[in-house]
Scaffold this motif. Structure first.
Motif, short mmCIF file in Angstrom:
data_model
loop_
_atom_site.label_atom_id
_atom_site.label_comp_id
_atom_site.label_asym_id
_atom_site.label_seq_id
_atom_site.Cartn_x
_atom_site.Cartn_y
_atom_site.Cartn_z
N UNK A 37 83.76 48.41 43.52
CA UNK A 37 83.48 49.84 43.50
C UNK A 37 83.37 50.26 42.05
N UNK A 38 82.80 51.43 41.82
CA UNK A 38 82.71 51.94 40.46
C UNK A 38 82.92 53.44 40.45
N UNK A 39 83.37 53.93 39.30
CA UNK A 39 83.59 55.36 39.14
C UNK A 39 83.12 55.78 37.76
N UNK A 45 84.51 57.79 43.27
CA UNK A 45 84.35 56.34 43.29
C UNK A 45 83.28 55.97 44.31
N UNK A 46 82.45 55.02 43.95
CA UNK A 46 81.26 54.67 44.72
C UNK A 46 81.29 53.19 45.09
N UNK A 94 84.42 49.69 36.68
CA UNK A 94 84.21 48.87 37.87
C UNK A 94 85.54 48.30 38.34
N UNK A 95 85.78 48.47 39.64
CA UNK A 95 87.03 48.05 40.25
C UNK A 95 86.78 46.96 41.28
N UNK A 114 92.24 46.36 41.57
CA UNK A 114 92.48 46.03 40.19
C UNK A 114 92.53 47.28 39.33
N UNK A 115 92.74 47.09 38.05
CA UNK A 115 92.85 48.23 37.13
C UNK A 115 91.51 48.66 36.57
N UNK A 116 90.48 47.88 36.78
CA UNK A 116 89.15 48.27 36.38
C UNK A 116 88.72 47.70 35.04
#
Length: 123
Positions: A37-39, A45-46, A94-95, A114-116
């Protein structure tokens, strides 16, 4: 418990490529659907991509389909996201996520995050 650690983010020019990695530790990696996922700043978040436990099924968000490729290596307990033809709008944190939910495109399917890692695409 599953611990997830992402790496591979950075700064890249538009049109370039990056490969993100996510190393999983703890419970059996093969027992989980894995996702990315990404934000972006100021946005929700997407969903980006997901891969089934066996690796036989993959899912992609509309905005990345055809440019990004998700894969997993059970021997290394590692999830990958190959990102090609990057665009400035791909800029985000990105996660990596692991879960056993039914709908892999939804955040609710994932229990562990995860922390990204930051990806920045310059124009």
């Amino acid at each position: 418990q599953v611990q997830l650690v992402e790496s591979g983010g950075g700064l890249v020019q538009a049109g370039g490529s990056l490969r993100l990695s996510c190393v999983a530790s703890g419970r059996t990696f093969s027992g989980y659907t894995m996702g990315w996922f990404r934000q972006a700043p100021g946005k929700e978040r997407e969903f980006v991509a997901a891969i089934s436990r066996s690796g036989s099924n993959t899912y992609y968000g509309y905005s990345v389909k055809g440019r990004f490729t998700i894969s997993r290596d059970g021997g290394k307990n590692t999830l990958y996201l190959q990102m090609d033809s990057l665009k400035p709008e791909d800029t985000a944190v990105y996660y990596c996520a692991a879960g056993q939910g039914l709908i892999p495109t939804q955040e609710q399917a994932y229990n562990y995050w995860g922390q990204g890692t930051q990806v920045t695409v310059s124009s």
